[in-house]
Write an enzyme that holds these catalytic residues in place. Structure first.
Site, PDB file in Angstrom:
ATOM      1  CB  VAL A   1     -29.398  -7.701   5.839  1.00 14.04           C
ATOM      2  CG1 VAL A   1     -30.014  -6.328   5.584  1.00 14.04           C
ATOM      3  CG2 VAL A   1     -28.336  -7.615   6.931  1.00 14.04           C
TER       4      VAL A   1
ATOM      5  CB  ALA B   1      -3.078  -2.768  -3.558  1.00 15.19           C
TER       6      ALA B   1
ATOM      7  CB  CYS C   1      -4.938   1.038  -3.711  1.00 20.00           C
ATOM      8  SG  CYS C   1      -3.721   0.800  -2.390  1.00 20.00           S
TER       9      CYS C   1
ATOM     10  N   GLY D   1     -16.972  -8.652   6.784  1.00 18.77           N
ATOM     11  CA  GLY D   1     -15.724  -9.077   6.168  1.00 18.77           C
ATOM     12  C   GLY D   1     -14.601  -8.112   6.511  1.00 18.77           C
TER      13      GLY D   1
ATOM     14  CG  HIS E   1      15.010 -10.635  23.997  1.00 16.72           C
ATOM     15  ND1 HIS E   1      13.735 -11.121  24.195  1.00 16.72           N
ATOM     16  CD2 HIS E   1      15.406 -10.099  25.192  1.00 16.72           C
ATOM     17  CE1 HIS E   1      13.381 -10.905  25.445  1.00 16.72           C
ATOM     18  NE2 HIS E   1      14.381 -10.274  26.083  1.00 16.72           N
TER      19      HIS E   1
END
Length: 480
Positions: free
Chosen positions: A251, A334, A42, A196, A459
């Site tokens: 592929v 992670a 990570c 992905g 807002h």
């Protein structure tokens, strides 16, 4: 004589070092064995370095659009042709990584946690211990090997990129995500095998850097693990920007050829064999567990496709050995590893731990626009037998999104029609990965869409879009 510890963590990645800190906070004597650097994938090869580069891509795109915001940067021409200084971007990335690594080392010192920088192997019963679990540590230099004996062991050895037969990584022409982070210069063109999460993040970034990108995805859509409408929207946006995305592409790895100009590779698409050319190819087809050379054969631990089998408390078949993170068959994230590490420590020290609900884990994709989700998608809800009601709000109706100039995308809220339970939230749009935490909290608290929608949101903010989508579940959106 071998050192003895209450808890030894094999692997100092995100899950491992968090588990070590948790154990130390509970009064345990703790050691971490790490063969490379604290922080693991990570910090050094995944989450942090890629997001640093993605931020550079984001800034570059902002500069190119400066004129649209009424901003002139020194000259009123040439902004659209601004380019990335990749060497400097890499240097910035590394500075961030180094700073965070130093922070982790500081946490180890603060927790009085011993860190052994070497390769750990699990031993079976021996003269050191009548049960399996002693860790033999070997070093790359001339330092003598040593043994440490844990009362409890947490295996957190992580994962590594999965290659394809015929497309083995050389990290020069055929690149993994690890190799991509070590590039000294950007390629002019790149074929990415796999659409992905990781593949699309790199596609988004590299296209913004000026690389010609082609994505070949075997499934019928990119990001196939997320809501289909989000996938279609991201594909439409990225295709419009100039990324070539080919789905249902098988592929043919054995056709891979190195040429004077780079590489060629073929794929079967809709019954036709098509040849794709680029300077380099990146393979992003998943990750495999790092468990084949850590000594599991010396234990009773069971594996399935190299992933360690565990119970709800992350215990293995050896009751004093636990496993967490990417080396077990759960979500390879992670933040998942962190919570699994905490749960394992709770069970070791307290004898019990709360079962983790993986439906409540936020999932993030750091493309532009970002994608984030929590819970289950509309299709998954129907597969589980729910009769659903859905609320949706487009960012085009949100003032803050228009101010940002990032109004593409939407938020979708899925609820059970009978019980009004919140089943899932999916977002594609600006700062989706920050917005999703409110939805995650709502799931943990078992909030209804009405409770989200009637909560007062400031807002103008992007968070108002979530409130509107929640109100839209029952047809009550104000601006939709």
């Amino acid at each position: 004589m071998a050192n003895e510890y209450d808890v030894v963590v094999l692997g100092g990645g995100t899950g491992g070092y968090v588990a070590a800190i948790a154990a130390a906070k509970k009064g345990q004597r703790v050691a971490v064995v790490e063969k490379d650097k604290l922080g693991g994938t990570c910090l050094h090869r995944g989450c942090i370095p890629t997001k640093a580069l993605l931020r550079s891509a984001e800034v570059l795109e902002t500069v190119k659009q400066a004129a649209a915001f009424g901003v002139t940067l020194g000259s009123d021409s040439g902004l659209e042709t601004s380019t990335i200084n990749f060497v400097n971007a890499q240097a910035r990335k590394q500075k961030i990584v180094d700073q965070l690594e130093a922070g982790v080392k500081g946490l180890m010192k603060k927790g009085k946690i011993d860190v052994f920088y070497g390769t750990g192997t699990i031993l079976g019963p021996s003269i050191f211990s009548p049960t399996a679990g002693t860790i033999s540590i070997t070093y790359s230099d001339d330092q003598e090997p040593e043994m440490i004996i844990p009362k409890s062991l947490i295996i957190a050895t992580g994962s590594q990129p999965q290659s394809l037969p015929g497309l083995n990584f050389d990290e020069e022409t055929v690149l993994s995500s690890d190799g991509m982070l070590q590039l000294e210069a950007l390629p002019e063109s790149l074929v990415i095998v796999g659409g992905g999460v990781i593949g699309m993040e790199w596609a988004s970034m590299l296209h913004d850097f000026g690389v010609k990108v082609t994505v070949l995805e075997y499934a019928d859509r990119i990001i196939p693990t997320e809501d289909a409408e989000l996938s279609r929207t991201l594909q439409r946006i990225k295709t419009k920007k100039g990324i070539t995305i080919v789905t249902k592409a098988k592929v043919l790895a054995d056709t891979f050829t190195k040429t004077e100009d780079g590489i060629t590779i073929q794929a079967e698409v809709k019954g036709e064999t098509i040849t794709y050319s680029a300077e380099k190819v990146m393979v992003s087809v998943g990750r495999k567990a790092n468990t084949t050379s850590i000594g599991l054969q010396n234990t009773a631990i069971k594996t399935d496709r190299d992933f360690i089998e565990v119970n709800d408390h992350y215990q293995t078949a050896e009751s004093h050995m636990y496993a967490i993170g990417d080396c077990i068959p759960t979500m390879q994230l992670a933040h998942v590893a962190m919570h699994e590490g905490q749960a394992a420590v709770d069970h070791i020290v307290d004898g019990d731990s709360e079962k983790m609900n993986y439906d409540q884990v936020p999932r993030c994709v750091y493309t532009t626009p970002e994608i984030a989700s929590v819970g289950i998608s509309e299709a998954q809800a129907k597969e589980r037998g729910h009769e659903v009601k859905v609320g949706k709000f487009n960012f085009q109706g949100n003032g803050k999104a228009l101010v940002f100039g990032e109004a593409e995308g939407f938020i979708k809220v899925v609820a059970d029609k009978e019980t009004n339970d919140l089943l899932g939230v999916s977002i594609i749009g600006p700062h989706a990965t920050d917005l999703i935490s409110e939805a995650g909290l709502a799931q943990v608290l078992d909030a209804t869409p009405w409770e989200i929608g009637t909560t007062i949101h400031p807002h103008p903010t992007l968070s108002e879009a979530l409130a509107e989508a929640a109100l839209a579940v029952d047809g009550n959106a104000v601006h939709g």
